[in-house]
Design a protein around this motif. Structure first.
Motif: not given
Length: 216
Positions: A21, A42, A144, A146, A185, A189-190, A192-193
């Motif tokens: 990322w 997104e 952020d 997440y 980061h 985020d991954e 978190g998803k």
């Protein structure tokens, strides 16, 4: 299990693998997408980004020359088209004024760069930190939603908004590199998803861990 910040990064990386990322072909694309992603999904941001790519190839000179109504139409899928259009125009023109050279910009402004970014229309703390991490290659932490949710699950208290975590953790300490900051980061985020959006943290590989943040 107690985890240091770097220990958390390594555990995420070992269990999930690299995310590479931000997935983009240029810093110009990242600048555009960092503005488009504000207050939308997104998917919506990617749709608008693709329209801008088709129209301009992320060429900042072409973008700055677009009539306002055309740029707003391209941005429309990401919402807030007037505000984001103005933000994109402001940042792209500033980047053009500095010959689109991120290294020279970073050297010129030094530690004042974040405050310079925050003075631009449409650039808030999160977008500024994204720019520092992905455009200006600094080991910045992006606090952020997440990240705040994950850190709360790992025992960090009082994370009510972006600045509440950013005050605790801004620049990442050694041995983090800017490449690590980018990957960290993406991993958060991954994670978190997969585990936080679905409120499935207790079944994740971090369940039962406790994060120990570095002291100032």
């Amino acid at each position: 299990m107690d985890l240091t910040l770097h220990g958390l990064y390594q555990k995420l990386l070992n269990n999930m693998g690299p995310t590479h990322w931000w997935p983009a072909d240029s810093k110009q694309q990242i600048i555009i997408e960092a503005i488009l992603i504000q207050n939308t999904t997104e998917r919506n941001a990617e749709h608008a980004s693709q329209l801008i790519k088709e129209a301009t190839g992320y060429d900042f000179k072409k973008i700055s020359g677009l009539p306002a109504e055309i740029l707003e139409k391209l941005i429309r899928p990401a919402g807030f088209m007037k505000n984001k259009s103005r933000a994109i125009r402001t940042v792209t023109q500033w980047y053009l004024d500095h010959n689109q050279n991120s290294q020279i910009i970073a050297k010129e402004y030094g530690e004042d760069l974040r405050s310079i970014l925050l003075k631009m229309h449409g650039v808030g703390p999160e977008t500024a930190d994204v720019f520092l991490t992905y455009i200006f290659d600094r080991p910045q932490f992006i606090a952020d939603k997440y990240a705040r949710t994950l850190f709360a699950q790992l025992g960090i208290q009082g994370l009510s908004d972006y600045n509440s975590l950013a005050k605790l953790l801004s620049a990442l300490p050694e041995p983090f590199t800017y490449q690590d900051a980018q990957e960290f980061h993406g991993l958060i985020d991954e994670f978190g998803k997969k585990y936080l959006r679905r409120k499935n943290f207790e079944h994740s590989f971090l369940a039962g861990d406790r994060l120990i943040l570095p002291e100032d």
